[in-house]
Design an enzyme around this catalytic site. Sequence first.
Site, mmCIF file in Angstrom:
data_model
loop_
_atom_site.group_PDB
_atom_site.id
_atom_site.type_symbol
_atom_site.label_atom_id
_atom_site.label_comp_id
_atom_site.label_asym_id
_atom_site.label_seq_id
_atom_site.Cartn_x
_atom_site.Cartn_y
_atom_site.Cartn_z
ATOM 1 N N HIS A 127 31.677 35.924 50.232
ATOM 2 C CA HIS A 127 32.111 36.781 49.129
ATOM 3 C C HIS A 127 32.398 38.173 49.687
ATOM 4 O O HIS A 127 31.676 38.654 50.553
ATOM 5 C CB HIS A 127 31.023 36.904 48.058
ATOM 6 C CG HIS A 127 31.267 38.036 47.102
ATOM 7 N ND1 HIS A 127 32.096 37.916 46.017
ATOM 8 C CD2 HIS A 127 30.847 39.328 47.107
ATOM 9 C CE1 HIS A 127 32.159 39.086 45.380
ATOM 10 N NE2 HIS A 127 31.407 39.950 46.029
ATOM 11 N N ASN B 218 33.259 28.179 49.733
ATOM 12 C CA ASN B 218 34.219 29.002 50.481
ATOM 13 C C ASN B 218 33.536 30.073 51.339
ATOM 14 O O ASN B 218 34.123 31.083 51.689
ATOM 15 C CB ASN B 218 35.283 29.592 49.547
ATOM 16 C CG ASN B 218 34.701 30.447 48.443
ATOM 17 O OD1 ASN B 218 33.504 30.712 48.416
ATOM 18 N ND2 ASN B 218 35.554 30.903 47.550
ATOM 19 N N GLU C 193 28.761 46.656 43.542
ATOM 20 C CA GLU C 193 28.079 45.524 44.177
ATOM 21 C C GLU C 193 27.073 46.007 45.234
ATOM 22 O O GLU C 193 25.995 45.436 45.364
ATOM 23 C CB GLU C 193 29.109 44.556 44.765
ATOM 24 C CG GLU C 193 29.910 43.881 43.655
ATOM 25 C CD GLU C 193 30.942 42.893 44.149
ATOM 26 O OE1 GLU C 193 31.224 42.845 45.369
ATOM 27 O OE2 GLU C 193 31.493 42.161 43.304
ATOM 28 N N LYS D 86 27.644 33.142 51.736
ATOM 29 C CA LYS D 86 27.089 32.353 50.620
ATOM 30 C C LYS D 86 26.193 31.229 51.157
ATOM 31 O O LYS D 86 26.181 30.948 52.367
ATOM 32 C CB LYS D 86 28.248 31.778 49.803
ATOM 33 C CG LYS D 86 29.081 32.835 49.077
ATOM 34 C CD LYS D 86 30.141 32.139 48.227
ATOM 35 C CE LYS D 86 31.036 33.103 47.504
ATOM 36 N NZ LYS D 86 32.044 32.392 46.681
ATOM 37 N N TYR E 23 28.004 37.747 38.927
ATOM 38 C CA TYR E 23 29.158 36.951 38.495
ATOM 39 C C TYR E 23 29.430 37.082 36.995
ATOM 40 O O TYR E 23 30.085 36.215 36.410
ATOM 41 C CB TYR E 23 28.948 35.489 38.890
ATOM 42 C CG TYR E 23 29.245 35.199 40.349
ATOM 43 C CD1 TYR E 23 30.465 35.576 40.923
ATOM 44 C CD2 TYR E 23 28.322 34.547 41.153
ATOM 45 C CE1 TYR E 23 30.744 35.321 42.259
ATOM 46 C CE2 TYR E 23 28.601 34.277 42.502
ATOM 47 C CZ TYR E 23 29.811 34.669 43.040
ATOM 48 O OH TYR E 23 30.090 34.404 44.361
#
Length: 159
Positions: A119, A116, A132, A13, A53
């Site tokens: 993904h 974080n 995805e 990310k 998302y």
Amino acid sequence: MSHHDERTFVMVKPDGVQRGLIGEIVSRFETRGLKLVGAKFMRIDEELAHEHYGEHEGKPFFEGLVEFITSGPVFAMVWEGADATRQVRTMMGETDPADSAPGTIRGDLGLDLGHNVIHGSDHEDEGANEREIDLFFDDAELVDWDLDAAEWVYEDEDH
Ligand SMILES: Nc1ncnc2c1ncn2[C@@H]1O[C@H](COP(=O)(O)OP(=O)(O)OP(=O)(O)O)[C@@H](O)[C@H]1O
């Protein structure tokens, strides 16, 4: 790809890219014996962010999440191996770095829930990995290794 192998979608990310963690993260999957079959350094636009998302649309953190994921470049990848989706999730740790064990990517490198660093497709969401991968990559961007040299590194019962 042998019968028990699968492919999964993984992405460093914007916080991970900005902090210079692409190499560290790629290295962990490589040394764990997963095979890289696709990679792309890119920006996510609003439309792709909403598609990726979509399940979180309407939640209080949704707009912030879209703003964050579109805020800078990401490093999108496809990794292949036995049970790859679950393997990657195990290596990632929990969604919140504070709940993640040391030794996991988020446990070692994550700062907080919103930052974080990584993904990975949800292994409990049937077909999420394939969806995805299709969302981020064209088939032509995925590379077949198909090398004799790869066979002695990645021992496989089929060989
Ligand atoms: N309560 C929250 N507040 C802020 N951000 C959140 C919150 N819950 C989730 N997020 C962010 O949204 C992302 C997607 O949430 P999800 O529950 O799908 O977690 P995940 O599957 O572990 O993460 P990811 O989909 O990024 O791998 C999380 O990685 C996190 O960055």
